[in-house]
Write an enzyme that holds these catalytic residues in place. Structure first.
Site, PDB file in Angstrom:
ATOM      1  CG  ASP A 272      -2.014  -0.998   1.181  1.00  0.00           C
ATOM      2  OD1 ASP A 272      -2.099  -1.712   0.166  1.00  0.00           O
ATOM      3  OD2 ASP A 272      -2.789  -1.095   2.144  1.00  0.00           O
TER       4      ASP A 272
ATOM      5  NE  ARG B 220      -5.245  -2.213   5.319  1.00  0.00           N
ATOM      6  CZ  ARG B 220      -4.622  -2.865   6.266  1.00  0.00           C
ATOM      7  NH1 ARG B 220      -5.257  -3.803   6.920  1.00  0.00           N
ATOM      8  NH2 ARG B 220      -3.378  -2.599   6.580  1.00  0.00           N
TER       9      ARG B 220
END
Ligand code: F6P
Length: 364
Positions: free
Chosen positions: A142, A186
């Protein structure tokens, strides 16, 4: 003989094996060091009997281009939250960190290298505070760690996402459709934004900027003349419309503390239809495909440097710190600084400004 124990923790990430191999290859240049691998993060140490294996040069030969991790990983439990059943049969957690540190002493482990993301490095810091000689290696697809310029695995994920955009373009153009690609991320939109720029998408929706569905629709409509045209939307799994919560599902996996993101693309499709979208729309969810397979060269190089540097830190006794890439150096930062602040996309990020410069809409 001195011993360093290596663990890979959290979600897997392309490049983990290249880090493990680099640690072992660097350690093998010292006559008095042995490398051990704990299976499934620290579970291998905590299990009875323990599951820890010796990692020698033979064990790591040729693994630098393999995805995943040869010592397995987990994002459940851990030494501070070990899943146990209470007397009523309900699942709860127990702190087994002191026991784990004692076990490591008994095993003759002099130092630990914990390869993991933000959650794993919080565990590293807590173990360090309890006196464990521990070093961290950052890992996240990420790219949400602020203490390092980049992490291995991220560029591989971007590459896979970009290739997916390329594939969607041809089918979208052929059918005059709107195509939505949902990628991971996320809380951070880095994968989505990079894939959108590299793939030439028209719209990019990220967790940091809640979107206005009408603005998204407006951008789509600009792309169609009468019914001809197409639009590619890249959406991060954590993106949401203004005033809405993230799209998630309940998980009953014992010890799994993460929120399970799911459904951002489906929800956007629904929202667009409700807002009056007239064109055909299809969606694709990339999911764990972007986390699997062969790491690209960039990630292998970074991972190899991280592994060599981590072992060097063990020899120098630089415990309580995480390896960090600060161009052009590979250096380290204290865990407490590494976990202080996440790396999220901000509106003044050069890439965001330049993405807008090529006409990408963020739905705002
Ligand atoms: O943090 C990395 C990540 O890949 C996220 O982008 C994603 O939401 C999550 O892990 C998925 O985790 P799991 O493997 O448990 O489904």
């Amino acid at each position: 003989m001195k011993r360093v124990l290596v663990a890979t923790a959290g979600g897997d990430c392309p490049g983990l094996n290249a880090v493990i191999r680099a640690i072992v290859k660097r350690a093998s240049q010292e006559k008095d060091w042995e490398v051990l691998g704990s299976i499934q993060a620290f579970n291998g140490v905590l299990w009875e009997p323990t599951e820890v294996k010796v990692l020698d040069e033979k064990a790591v030969a040729g693994i630098h281009f393999q995805g995943g991790t040869i010592i397995e990983t987990t994002n459940k439990g851990g030494p501070f939250a070990w899943p146990v059943k209470d007397k009523d049969g309900k699942w709860t957690t127990a702190d087994r960190s002191d026991e784990m540190i004692r076990k490591l002493m008994y095993m003759g482990v002099d130092a630990v290298i914990n390869i993991g993301g933000d959650g794993s490095q919080q565990i590293s810091q807590a173990l360090y505070e309890k006196g464990l000689n521990i070093i961290g290696v950052p890992k996240t697809i990420d790219n949400d760690l602020s203490a390092t310029d980049s992490t291995f695995g991220f560029q591989t994920a971007v590459q896979i996402a970009t290739e997916s955009v390329d594939k969607l373009v041809t089918t979208a153009a052929s059918h005059n459709r709107v195509m939505i690609l949902e990628v991971m991320g996320r809380n951070a939109g880095w994968i989505a934004m990079n894939a959108a720029v590299a793939g030439g998408a028209e719209i990019c929706l990220i967790p940091e900027i809640p979107y206005d569905v009408n603005k998204v629709l407006e951008k789509i409509n600009q792309r169609f003349i009468r019914d001809r045209g197409f639009t590619i939307i890249v959406i991060a799994e954590g993106a949401r419309a203004i005033g809405k919560d993230i799209s998630k599902v309940e998980t009953n996996e014992v010890g799994y503390k993460n929120v399970k993101f799911s459904g951002a693309a489906s929800r956007l499709e629904q929202e667009l239809k409700e807002a009056g979208l007239k064109h055909d729309v299809r969606k694709a969810v990339l999911g764990h495909i972007q986390r699997g397979g062969v790491p690209i060269a960039y990630d292998r190089v970074l991972a190899t440097q991280f592994g060599v540097h981590a072992f060097q830190m063990v020899m120098d006794g630089k415990f309580g710190e995480m390896v960090s890439y600060q161009h052009p150096y590979i250096t380290s930062v204290p865990f407490k600084d590494a976990i202080k602040k996440p790396n999220y996309v901000s509106r003044d990020t050069a890439l965001m400004r330049n993405a807008r410069g090529v006409g990408i809409s963020f739905g705002d």
